[in-house]
Write an enzyme that holds these catalytic residues in place. Structure first.
Site, PDB file in Angstrom:
ATOM      1  N   TYR A   1     -13.237   5.077  10.092  1.00  0.00           N
ATOM      2  CA  TYR A   1     -12.536   5.481   9.064  1.00  0.00           C
ATOM      3  C   TYR A   1     -13.231   5.208   7.864  1.00  0.00           C
ATOM      4  O   TYR A   1     -13.513   3.718   7.456  1.00  0.00           O
ATOM      5  CB  TYR A   1     -11.120   4.924   9.081  1.00  0.00           C
ATOM      6  CG  TYR A   1     -10.192   5.475   8.198  1.00  0.00           C
ATOM      7  CD1 TYR A   1      -8.954   6.212   8.850  1.00  0.00           C
ATOM      8  CD2 TYR A   1     -10.139   5.381   7.017  1.00  0.00           C
ATOM      9  CE1 TYR A   1      -8.079   6.630   7.685  1.00  0.00           C
ATOM     10  CE2 TYR A   1      -9.309   5.497   6.081  1.00  0.00           C
ATOM     11  CZ  TYR A   1      -8.203   6.344   6.376  1.00  0.00           C
ATOM     12  OH  TYR A   1      -7.245   6.876   5.485  1.00  0.00           O
TER      13      TYR A   1
ATOM     14  N   HIS B   1       0.652  -1.271   0.067  1.00  0.00           N
ATOM     15  CA  HIS B   1      -0.157   0.255   0.165  1.00  0.00           C
ATOM     16  C   HIS B   1       0.781   1.326   0.167  1.00  0.00           C
ATOM     17  O   HIS B   1       0.145   2.379  -0.302  1.00  0.00           O
ATOM     18  CB  HIS B   1      -0.887   0.080   1.293  1.00  0.00           C
ATOM     19  CG  HIS B   1      -2.296   0.635   0.970  1.00  0.00           C
ATOM     20  ND1 HIS B   1      -2.614   1.691  -0.012  1.00  0.00           N
ATOM     21  CD2 HIS B   1      -3.517   0.394   1.582  1.00  0.00           C
ATOM     22  CE1 HIS B   1      -3.815   1.950  -0.023  1.00  0.00           C
ATOM     23  NE2 HIS B   1      -4.577   1.070   0.922  1.00  0.00           N
TER      24      HIS B   1
ATOM     25  N   THR C   1      -4.953  10.144  -0.161  1.00  0.00           N
ATOM     26  CA  THR C   1      -6.609  10.070   0.385  1.00  0.00           C
ATOM     27  C   THR C   1      -6.810  10.954   1.551  1.00  0.00           C
ATOM     28  O   THR C   1      -5.821  11.456   2.148  1.00  0.00           O
ATOM     29  CB  THR C   1      -6.712   8.279   1.183  1.00  0.00           C
ATOM     30  OG1 THR C   1      -5.578   8.511   2.248  1.00  0.00           O
ATOM     31  CG2 THR C   1      -6.326   7.685   0.129  1.00  0.00           C
TER      32      THR C   1
ATOM     33  N   SER D   1     -12.198   5.691   3.602  1.00  0.00           N
ATOM     34  CA  SER D   1     -11.254   6.229   2.683  1.00  0.00           C
ATOM     35  C   SER D   1     -11.979   7.148   1.918  1.00  0.00           C
ATOM     36  O   SER D   1     -12.939   6.652   1.124  1.00  0.00           O
ATOM     37  CB  SER D   1     -10.217   5.203   2.178  1.00  0.00           C
ATOM     38  OG  SER D   1      -9.798   4.426   2.997  1.00  0.00           O
TER      39      SER D   1
END
Length: 654
Positions: free
Chosen positions: A481, A368, A494, A483
Site C-alpha cells: 500500500y 486520522h 487518498t 498512499s
C-alpha cells in the site's frame, strides 16, 4: 481498510507565497493573504468516478503479480462477469448518487464512515506519530520550544479562522502563478470560477475542507460508529503531564489574539514544575481501547457531572500538548515514543496532540478520520517556519508576567468499575506495545539528486528497494500500500497507489544472483519500473486508481444487493487487500522521523524518505521481534545492490 499517512510527492510545495502581504509587526496572524483561504473551494473540480471497464482492468493488473497463473485465470473470469452484470448496476447507482451530492465527493462519506465505524483501537492502527524539525537552534529548552509551538500554532489558527491563511495551491510554474499580479487578479474572480483562473495559469488549488477539524476538535467514541465534534468557541489549551490534565486560556478575550509568549511560558512552567505523580488510574488509557468498550465507559464517566465537565474541557481544547519526562537518542525508540508512548500521557481522540520529550524534541500524533497528511504537513511546515522568525526567544519569555489564573487541573470521580476497566485497558495496551518493534535505516550513499541524475523516479526506486527487501527475506511478492493524495479534488481523500507490478516482480527476480540478468538489463528494467510507477502515480493522484472505486461499489453492494458479488468473495480480493507492506513517503526535511503501525499483524509499517543528503527507511512490526531488523538489513542490502547497478557495478560478481 486501514490507511496511513498520505503525502503525495507531487503535492509537496513551498507555502511562502506571493499571496501573503508581509506585516512588520507581530499582530497575532501568521499570514495576511490577499486571496481568501477558502476562495477556491467552491470551484474545485469534483473527484471523478473511473469507468468500470478501466477499474476492472487496473484491478487485474494490480493482482496479477500476487497470484498464480491459474488463480489469475479464475479471477479474470470473475471480474469480467462482475463488469458485465452486478458491476454495471452498482456503477450506475454510484454515478446517480454522485450527481445528487455535488457538494462533496463519492468517496468522502463512505471513507469517513470506514474510519469511524472500525472498532479496533486507534493508536498504532490509525494514528501516525511524526517528529518534526527544529529550524530555530536557539530553542532547545523544552518549555521555550513548547511555548513557540503553541504561539505559532495560534497564529496559524487565527489566520485560518479569519480566512487570511494563504490557500493551499500547487504551482506547476510559480513564476507565472505565484506572483502578486496573479493573486491580485484572482481574488477579484468570484469563488465559483476562481479554480479555472488558477488552472489556466498552471496552478492547482487543493481542497481545504479538512482544516475545519484541525483545531478545537476531537473524535467522540460511540457505539457502532464514532463521530467528530468541533468546538468553534474554544479558547484554551490542554496540557498533559504525568497522566494529569491541565487547561489554561490562550486567547485574549478582548481582541481574540493569542496571549503573549511570556504568559504561555509561565503557564507551562507552572505545570511542568508542579510536584505530581501519575494518578493511580489514568483515564487516558481508555482512549487506547476497543471503540465500543470505550464508548460504554465514556457513557458511565459522563453520568457524573464533574467527569462530564472535565471531558468537555479535553474535547474542546484547541489542541493537546503532552509533556513527557523521557527522551531517547535511538531514533527507533524515539519513533515508538511518539507513536504510542506509555499511553497514560496521551489523549488519542484529539484531532492532534503535540508531544514534547524532556530533551526538547517534538512530534505530532494525529487522529486520522478527520484528515490526511497534506493538511497536517501544511500546518507543520507553516508552524516550524514561523518559529524560526523569533517571535519567541529565551529573552522574550524570561521576564516577569502577571498570571491572574493558574492552570486548572481536571479531576475525575471514578467508580470501581471504571478503575477496573482502566487497569484492563492498561494491560491490553502494554501487551500490544510490548510486541511492536521498530528499526531505522539511514542510507547515505544514495539521495534525491543522485536518483534524479540517473533519470529515475526517487519514489519508484525506494518502492523497488522495499519490494526487493521483502522478496529476499521471504521469497514472496506481497501487496504493498502506498498512499497518494487526491486533494486536488473537492473533498478528495487518498487513493491507493499499487506499486507492485509484473515489472517490479521481474526486476526483483532479476536481482537474484541466480538470474543471468546483467547490469544493463537490470537498469533497463528499473527504467521501465520507474516509468510505470510514474504512470500509476499520475493516475492515482487524478482519482484514477481502482481501490477507492471498488471500495465504494462494495459499500453500495452491502445495502443494495441481496448477495455480495463474487469479485468481493474471491480469495484474490482478500489477498490483494492484505497489505503486508503499508508504506508512505515522508519526503520533506520538516519531518525527521516518524511512523505508523502495520495494518496487518504479519506485516510491516514502512514510512520512508528520500532527501537531499540521504535515504531513510523506518520499519515497524509485531512479533516475531526480529522481523523489523531483518527487513531493515535486507533493505540496506537491496539499496547497496541498486546503488551498484546505478554506478555500473555488477554486485553479482562479488
Amino acid at each position: 481498510e486501514s490507511t496511513v499517512l498520505a503525502i503525495s510527492p507531487r503535492l509537496h510545495k513551498t507555502y511562502v507565497s506571493a499571496a501573503i502581504n508581509k506585516q512588520s509587526d507581530d499582530d497575532g496572524y501568521l499570514h495576511h493573504s490577499v486571496v481568501p483561504t477558502m476562495h477556491y473551494q467552491p470551484s474545485l473540480p469534483r473527484l471523478p468516478i473511473p469507468s468500470l471497464e478501466k477499474t476492472c482492468s487496473r484491478y487485474l493488473n494490480g493482482v496479477q503479480p500476487l497470484i498464480s497463473p491459474k488463480e489469475f485465470e479464475n479471477t479474470t473470469a470473475i471480474v469480467k462477469n462482475f463488469e458485465e452484470n452486478e458491476g454495471k448496476v452498482l456503477h450506475k447507482e454510484l454515478i446517480e448518487n454522485d450527481k445528487k451530492n455535488k457538494h462533496t465527493s463519492y468517496i468522502a462519506k463512505p471513507w469517513m464512515d470506514m474510519y469511524l465505524s472500525d472498532r479496533i483501537p486507534i493508536p498504532i492502527n490509525y494514528n501516525p506519530g511524526l517528529v518534526f524539525a527544529n529550524k530555530n537552534p536557539q530553542l532547545t529548552d523544552p518549555m521555550t520550544r513548547a511555548t513557540a509551538i503553541i504561539y505559532s500554532s495560534l497564529r496559524f489558527m487565527r489566520s485560518l479562522e479569519a480566512n487570511v491563511l494563504t490557500p493551499d495551491i500547487f504551482h506547476m510554474n510559480p513564476k507565472n502563478s505565484d506572483t502578486k499580479w496573479f493573486h491580485n487578479l484572482v481574488r477579484l474572480i468570484p469563488g465559483n470560477y476562481s479554480w479555472y483562473a488558477a488552472y489556466l495559469a498552471d496552478a492547482y488549488p487543493l481542497d481545504m475542507s479538512q482544516y475545519q477539524n484541525l483545531f478545537k476538535s476531537t473524535r467522540i467514541p460511540n457505539l457502532n460508529m464514532d463521530y467528530n465534534q468541533a468546538f468553534p468557541d474554544a479558547k484554551h489549551m490542554l496540557v498533559m503531564k504525568n497522566g494529569r490534565f491541565y487547561t489554561f486560556n490562550v486567547i485574549d478575550p478582548i481582541d481574540g489574539s493569542p496571549m503573549p509568549p511570556a504568559y504561555i511560558y509561565a503557564q507551562l512552567r507552572n505545570i511542568n514544575d508542579r510536584p505530581s505523580s501519575a494518578p493511580s488510574f489514568p483515564i487516558n488509557y481508555l482512549t487506547t481501547e476497543n471503540r465500543d468498550t470505550w464508548a460504554n465507559l465514556r457513557q458511565e464517566l459522563e453520568a457524573d457531572e464533574l467527569n462530564a465537565e472535565s471531558l468537555k474541557a479535553i474535547d474542546s481544547a484547541i489542541f493537546a500538548l503532552c509533556l513527557d519526562d523521557v527522551a531517547y537518542d535511538d531514533p527507533a525508540k524515539s519513533m515508538l515514543q511518539m507513536l504510542h508512548g506509555n499511553g497514560w500521557n496521551r489523549w488519542f481522540d484529539k484531532s492532534f496532540q503535540v508531544i514534547m520529550d524532556k530533551n526538547g524534541e517534538a512530534a505530532i500524533n494525529f487522529e486520522h478520520s478527520w484528515g490526511d497528511g497534506v493538511a497536517i504537513l501544511r500546518y507543520v511546515v507553516d508552524m516550524v517556519d514561523d518559529i524560526s522568525k523569533n517571535y519567541v526567544t529565551k529573552e522574550s519569555v524570561s521576564g516577569s508576567v502577571t498570571v491572574e489564573n493558574d492552570p486548572k487541573e481536571l479531576a475525575f470521580n471514578l467508580s470501581e468499575n471504571l478503575k477496573k476497566s482502566i487497569t484492563t485497558a492498561k494491560e491490553n495496551f502494554q501487551a500490544v506495545c510490548g510486541t511492536l518493534n521498530s528499526q531505522v535505516l539511514r542510507y547515505e550513499k544514495m539521495n534525491k539528486k543522485f536518483l534524479k541524475e540517473k533519470k529515475l523516479s526517487p519514489d519508484s526506486v525506494l518502492q523497488l528497494a522495499l519490494q526487493l527487501a521483502y522478496y529476499r527475506m521471504t521469497g514472496q511478492t506481497v501487496p504493498v500500500y502506498e498512499s497518494c493524495s487526491t486533494a486536488i479534488f473537492k473533498h478528495g481523500r487518498t487513493e491507493c497507489l499499487r506499486p507492485v507490478s509484473m515489472l517490479t516482480k521481474a526486476c526483483c527476480e532479476a536481482f537474484s544472483k541466480n538470474s543471468p540478468a546483467g547490469v544493463s538489463e537490470i537498469r533497463e528494467l528499473m527504467r521501465k519500473c520507474s516509468d510505470y510507477h510514474g504512470k500509476l502515480t499520475r493516475e492515482a493522484s487524478m482519482g484514477q486508481g481502482f481501490d477507492r472505486h471498488l471500495f465504494a461499489l462494495r459499500v453500495l453492494a452491502q445495502s443494495s444487493l441481496n448477495k455480495m458479488p463474487d469479485i468481493f468473495l474471491d480469495p484474490t480480493y482478500s489477498k490483494a487487500s492484505h497489505f503486508t507492506l503499508s508504506t508512505s513517503t515522508l519526503g520533506t526535511d520538516y519531518i525527521t522521523n516518524g511512523g505508523f503501525g502495520p495494518v496487518v499483524k504479519d506485516g510491516l509499517g514502512v514510512p520512508y524518505m528520500v532527501l537531499d543528503d540521504f535515504v531513510g527507511i523506518i520499519a515497524s512490526s509485531y512479533e516475531p521481534k526480529g522481523r523489523a531488523q531483518a527487513f531493515i538489513d535486507h533493505a540496506k542490502g537491496s539499496l547497496d545492490d541498486i546503488y551498484d547497478i546505478l554506478t555500473d557495478k555488477n554486485f553479482k560478481s562479488n
